[in-house]
Design a protein around this motif. Structure first.
Motif, PDB file in Angstrom:
ATOM      1  N   ASP A 114       0.845  -1.197   0.000  1.00  0.00           N
ATOM      2  CA  ASP A 114       0.000   0.000   0.000  1.00  0.00           C
ATOM      3  C   ASP A 114       0.878   1.244   0.000  1.00  0.00           C
ATOM      4  OD1 ASP A 114      -1.862   2.064   0.510  1.00  0.00           O
ATOM      5  OD2 ASP A 114      -3.137   0.732   1.690  1.00  0.00           O
ATOM      6  N   ILE A 115       0.808   2.028  -1.080  1.00  0.00           N
ATOM      7  CA  ILE A 115       1.656   3.223  -1.170  1.00  0.00           C
ATOM      8  C   ILE A 115       1.210   4.325  -0.222  1.00  0.00           C
ATOM      9  CG2 ILE A 115       2.493   2.828  -3.516  1.00  0.00           C
ATOM     10  CD1 ILE A 115       0.342   4.848  -4.480  1.00  0.00           C
ATOM     11  N   SER A 116       0.038   4.182   0.402  1.00  0.00           N
ATOM     12  CA  SER A 116      -0.402   5.195   1.359  1.00  0.00           C
ATOM     13  C   SER A 116       0.133   4.939   2.762  1.00  0.00           C
ATOM     14  CB  SER A 116      -1.933   5.290   1.393  1.00  0.00           C
ATOM     15  OG  SER A 116      -2.514   4.143   1.982  1.00  0.00           O
ATOM     16  N   ILE A 117       0.975   3.944   2.931  1.00  0.00           N
ATOM     17  CA  ILE A 117       1.514   3.623   4.253  1.00  0.00           C
ATOM     18  C   ILE A 117       2.446   4.714   4.761  1.00  0.00           C
ATOM     19  CG2 ILE A 117       3.563   2.335   3.522  1.00  0.00           C
ATOM     20  CD1 ILE A 117       2.837   0.308   5.808  1.00  0.00           C
ATOM     21  N   VAL A 118       2.858   5.632   3.897  1.00  0.00           N
ATOM     22  CA  VAL A 118       3.745   6.715   4.345  1.00  0.00           C
ATOM     23  C   VAL A 118       3.047   7.635   5.344  1.00  0.00           C
ATOM     24  CG1 VAL A 118       5.240   6.700   2.323  1.00  0.00           C
ATOM     25  CG2 VAL A 118       3.195   8.110   2.311  1.00  0.00           C
ATOM     26  N   ALA A 119       1.709   7.570   5.427  1.00  0.00           N
ATOM     27  CA  ALA A 119       0.978   8.368   6.414  1.00  0.00           C
ATOM     28  C   ALA A 119       0.846   7.653   7.751  1.00  0.00           C
ATOM     29  CB  ALA A 119      -0.420   8.714   5.880  1.00  0.00           C
ATOM     30  N   LEU A 120       1.448   6.483   7.885  1.00  0.00           N
ATOM     31  CA  LEU A 120       1.353   5.694   9.117  1.00  0.00           C
ATOM     32  C   LEU A 120       1.959   6.459  10.297  1.00  0.00           C
ATOM     33  CD1 LEU A 120       0.857   2.540  10.041  1.00  0.00           C
ATOM     34  CD2 LEU A 120       3.355   2.512  10.028  1.00  0.00           C
ATOM     35  N   ASP A 121       1.223   6.509  11.401  1.00  0.00           N
ATOM     36  CA  ASP A 121       1.789   7.059  12.631  1.00  0.00           C
ATOM     37  C   ASP A 121       2.874   6.114  13.139  1.00  0.00           C
ATOM     38  OD1 ASP A 121       0.105   9.222  12.598  1.00  0.00           O
ATOM     39  OD2 ASP A 121      -1.366   8.340  13.963  1.00  0.00           O
ATOM     40  N   LYS A 122       3.998   6.660  13.498  1.00  0.00           N
ATOM     41  CA  LYS A 122       5.137   5.834  13.913  1.00  0.00           C
ATOM     42  C   LYS A 122       5.017   5.497  15.406  1.00  0.00           C
ATOM     43  CE  LYS A 122       6.975   6.310   9.793  1.00  0.00           C
ATOM     44  NZ  LYS A 122       5.987   7.169   9.138  1.00  0.00           N
ATOM     45  N   VAL A 123       4.568   4.308  15.696  1.00  0.00           N
ATOM     46  CA  VAL A 123       4.420   3.878  17.086  1.00  0.00           C
ATOM     47  C   VAL A 123       5.412   2.782  17.450  1.00  0.00           C
ATOM     48  CG1 VAL A 123       1.989   4.516  17.126  1.00  0.00           C
ATOM     49  CG2 VAL A 123       2.621   2.176  16.542  1.00  0.00           C
ATOM     50  N   TRP A 124       6.110   2.238  16.447  1.00  0.00           N
ATOM     51  CA  TRP A 124       7.101   1.192  16.685  1.00  0.00           C
ATOM     52  C   TRP A 124       8.501   1.784  16.563  1.00  0.00           C
ATOM     53  CZ3 TRP A 124       5.464  -3.697  17.979  1.00  0.00           C
ATOM     54  CH2 TRP A 124       4.107  -3.985  17.741  1.00  0.00           C
ATOM     55  N   LEU A 125       9.401   1.332  17.419  1.00  0.00           N
ATOM     56  CA  LEU A 125      10.793   1.759  17.377  1.00  0.00           C
ATOM     57  C   LEU A 125      11.665   0.556  17.041  1.00  0.00           C
ATOM     58  CD1 LEU A 125      10.874   3.959  20.616  1.00  0.00           C
ATOM     59  CD2 LEU A 125      10.553   4.728  18.257  1.00  0.00           C
ATOM     60  N   GLU A 137      -4.946  -0.014  21.090  1.00  0.00           N
ATOM     61  CA  GLU A 137      -5.696   1.105  20.515  1.00  0.00           C
ATOM     62  C   GLU A 137      -4.772   2.083  19.791  1.00  0.00           C
ATOM     63  OE1 GLU A 137      -5.205   1.930  25.004  1.00  0.00           O
ATOM     64  OE2 GLU A 137      -5.684   0.243  23.684  1.00  0.00           O
ATOM     65  N   VAL A 138      -3.527   2.197  20.278  1.00  0.00           N
ATOM     66  CA  VAL A 138      -2.555   3.069  19.617  1.00  0.00           C
ATOM     67  C   VAL A 138      -2.179   2.494  18.251  1.00  0.00           C
ATOM     68  CG1 VAL A 138      -0.204   3.998  19.743  1.00  0.00           C
ATOM     69  CG2 VAL A 138      -1.660   3.986  21.779  1.00  0.00           C
ATOM     70  N   ILE A 139      -1.969   1.182  18.193  1.00  0.00           N
ATOM     71  CA  ILE A 139      -1.649   0.534  16.914  1.00  0.00           C
ATOM     72  C   ILE A 139      -2.806   0.680  15.940  1.00  0.00           C
ATOM     73  CG2 ILE A 139      -1.094  -1.665  15.805  1.00  0.00           C
ATOM     74  CD1 ILE A 139       0.210  -2.516  18.471  1.00  0.00           C
ATOM     75  N   LYS A 140      -4.019   0.471  16.431  1.00  0.00           N
ATOM     76  CA  LYS A 140      -5.199   0.564  15.572  1.00  0.00           C
ATOM     77  C   LYS A 140      -5.353   1.958  14.992  1.00  0.00           C
ATOM     78  CE  LYS A 140     -10.170  -0.366  15.512  1.00  0.00           C
ATOM     79  NZ  LYS A 140     -11.341  -0.833  16.310  1.00  0.00           N
ATOM     80  N   SER A 141      -5.130   2.981  15.809  1.00  0.00           N
ATOM     81  CA  SER A 141      -5.292   4.360  15.314  1.00  0.00           C
ATOM     82  C   SER A 141      -4.160   4.788  14.389  1.00  0.00           C
ATOM     83  CB  SER A 141      -5.390   5.322  16.495  1.00  0.00           C
ATOM     84  OG  SER A 141      -4.175   5.361  17.225  1.00  0.00           O
ATOM     85  N   SER A 142      -3.018   4.049  14.422  1.00  0.00           N
ATOM     86  CA  SER A 142      -1.862   4.445  13.612  1.00  0.00           C
ATOM     87  C   SER A 142      -2.119   4.326  12.122  1.00  0.00           C
ATOM     88  CB  SER A 142      -0.636   3.609  13.991  1.00  0.00           C
ATOM     89  OG  SER A 142      -0.758   2.263  13.539  1.00  0.00           O
ATOM     90  N   THR A 264      -3.191  -3.690   9.440  1.00  0.00           N
ATOM     91  CA  THR A 264      -3.305  -3.866  10.885  1.00  0.00           C
ATOM     92  C   THR A 264      -2.475  -2.890  11.709  1.00  0.00           C
ATOM     93  OG1 THR A 264      -1.477  -5.446  11.017  1.00  0.00           O
ATOM     94  CG2 THR A 264      -3.664  -6.326  10.488  1.00  0.00           C
ATOM     95  N   GLY A 265      -1.396  -2.362  11.125  1.00  0.00           N
ATOM     96  CA  GLY A 265      -0.477  -1.518  11.871  1.00  0.00           C
ATOM     97  C   GLY A 265       0.576  -2.306  12.629  1.00  0.00           C
ATOM     98  N   TYR A 266       0.505  -3.629  12.571  1.00  0.00           N
ATOM     99  CA  TYR A 266       1.490  -4.474  13.248  1.00  0.00           C
ATOM    100  C   TYR A 266       2.659  -4.788  12.310  1.00  0.00           C
ATOM    101  CZ  TYR A 266      -1.460  -5.382  17.324  1.00  0.00           C
ATOM    102  OH  TYR A 266      -2.195  -5.241  18.474  1.00  0.00           O
ATOM    103  N   PRO A 267       3.871  -4.946  12.850  1.00  0.00           N
ATOM    104  CA  PRO A 267       5.009  -5.328  12.017  1.00  0.00           C
ATOM    105  C   PRO A 267       4.849  -6.733  11.442  1.00  0.00           C
ATOM    106  CG  PRO A 267       5.752  -4.422  14.110  1.00  0.00           C
ATOM    107  CD  PRO A 267       4.273  -4.658  14.234  1.00  0.00           C
ATOM    108  N   ALA A 268       5.472  -6.937  10.297  1.00  0.00           N
ATOM    109  CA  ALA A 268       5.485  -8.262   9.680  1.00  0.00           C
ATOM    110  C   ALA A 268       6.310  -9.218  10.538  1.00  0.00           C
ATOM    111  CB  ALA A 268       6.062  -8.181   8.279  1.00  0.00           C
ATOM    112  N   THR A 269       5.882 -10.460  10.608  1.00  0.00           N
ATOM    113  CA  THR A 269       6.633 -11.496  11.308  1.00  0.00           C
ATOM    114  C   THR A 269       6.665 -12.753  10.445  1.00  0.00           C
ATOM    115  OG1 THR A 269       4.661 -12.326  12.452  1.00  0.00           O
ATOM    116  CG2 THR A 269       5.953 -10.647  13.593  1.00  0.00           C
ATOM    117  N   GLY A 270       7.612 -13.620  10.723  1.00  0.00           N
ATOM    118  CA  GLY A 270       7.684 -14.909  10.031  1.00  0.00           C
ATOM    119  C   GLY A 270       8.797 -14.997   9.018  1.00  0.00           C
TER     120      GLY A 270
END
Length: 327
Positions: A114-125, A137-142, A264-270
């Motif tokens: 998704d090219i619109s992911i650049v608007a993602l709120d940065k909640v992961w470090l 809820e923070v991940i969901k709103s991101s 989902t706002g969650y990082p990829a795993t696997g």
């Protein structure tokens, strides 16, 4: 344009600068473009003329960056982003078509790309400082400003409209692959016999180097830094790698990639690394990014729809999964 990908490829001829053989020369140059190191290697019969051709490839890549970079304020994509939720913006057909293809990649992957992911709120470090999960809820709103479904295209008017105020699009995921493909295309049109345009691991190759029948590109194993998973032999071929082995968070013993699921706002795993090779660096780029998010099982289902493309997956446990090419 920021680079969010980690290079997992190694050009086997990288110790060469100019090589002669049977009246051919291989000329190589490195330059920083699109926020990444590009390595342009061309084969021809005269080094001075070949250097002029490299200048032309560089000019083409710079031209593309001046169209699609979300970081340069004068570009058409920057204008699209500034007018999110306000009005459609007319763009060149090239920009419109690239955006249209990006939406198709998103649809193919169920939104994993998704090219619109650049608007993602940065909640992961991903600097080693994160030791606990962010609140759900923070991940969901991101991801509230993320969603390719809100990109509206008008083909007749050649306009792009982002429906949500604050929404943004960017081509860090496929822009370099597109630029590498364009470099190959314009050089082939000029009769250049062979070359590679390598955009920090997203590369397009054609022909073969002097004294060899193919370009050799090694695919690194992040779990065994001094061993390669495979050496690809390329003629008319492109390769792209997406990986998380240099940027990730480890929480409660589980690795979380810096590549975020746009849905989902969650990082990829696997998967730690995904290498895709086939005719186009742009498409390989889109597939590698999508599959990092989808994971092994769904990623295999996706790439089966693209029979001209092949994969090398490396899982978070170090397992190597390779597709056997049909003869």
């Amino acid at each position: 344009m920021k680079n969010n990908k980690q290079c997992g490829l190694f050009l086997m001829f990288c110790f060469l600068s100019i090589t002669s053989g049977f009246s051919q020369v291989l000329v190589k140059r490195q330059v920083t473009l699109m926020g990444s190191v590009f390595e342009i290697s061309l084969v021809d019969r005269d080094s001075s003329i070949t250097n002029q051709h490299i200048d032309e490839v560089i000019s083409e890549i710079d031209r593309i960056e001046n169209l699609i970079s979300e970081w340069r304020p004068q570009t058409q994509i920057a204008a699209v982003n500034r007018n999110a939720g306000i009005k459609p913006v007319k763009v060149d057909r090239e920009v419109f078509d690239l955006t249209q293809r990006a939406i198709q990649y998103a649809q193919n992957s169920g939104g994993a790309f998704d090219i619109s992911i650049v608007a993602l709120d940065k909640v992961w470090l991903f600097d080693g400082s994160m030791t606990s999960m962010p609140a759900e809820e923070v991940i969901k709103s991101s991801v509230e400003k993320v969603g390719y479904q809100h990109i509206r295209l008008d083909s007749a008017a050649s306009t792009i409209f982002l429906e949500l105020p604050g929404m943004k699009i960017g081509f860090g995921s496929i822009g370099k692959g597109y630029a590498a493909d364009r470099g190959r295309e314009i050089m082939k049109a000029k009769g250049i016999e062979a070359g590679i345009v390598n955009a920090s691991g997203d590369l397009s190759a054609w022909g073969s180097p002097p004294n060899s029948d193919a370009w050799k590109v090694g695919v690194n194993n992040p779990f065994k830094p001094h061993r390669m998973v495979k050496v690809l032999r390329l003629n008319e071929m492109a390769v792209a790698t997406s990986g998380s082995y240099e940027k990730y968070a480890e929480i409660n013993g589980k690795r979380y990639s810096h590549i975020i699921n746009p849905v989902t706002g969650y990082p990829a795993t696997g998967l730690t690394s995904v290498t895709i090779y086939g005719p186009s660096a742009e498409i390989a780029n889109a597939l590698s990014t999508s599959i990092m998010v989808l994971g092994e099982k769904e990623g295999k289902k996706l790439i089966q729809r693209f029979p001209a493309y092949h994969y090398i997956f490396i899982t978070d446990t170090g397992k190597v999964i390779q597709q056997r090419r049909k003869s």
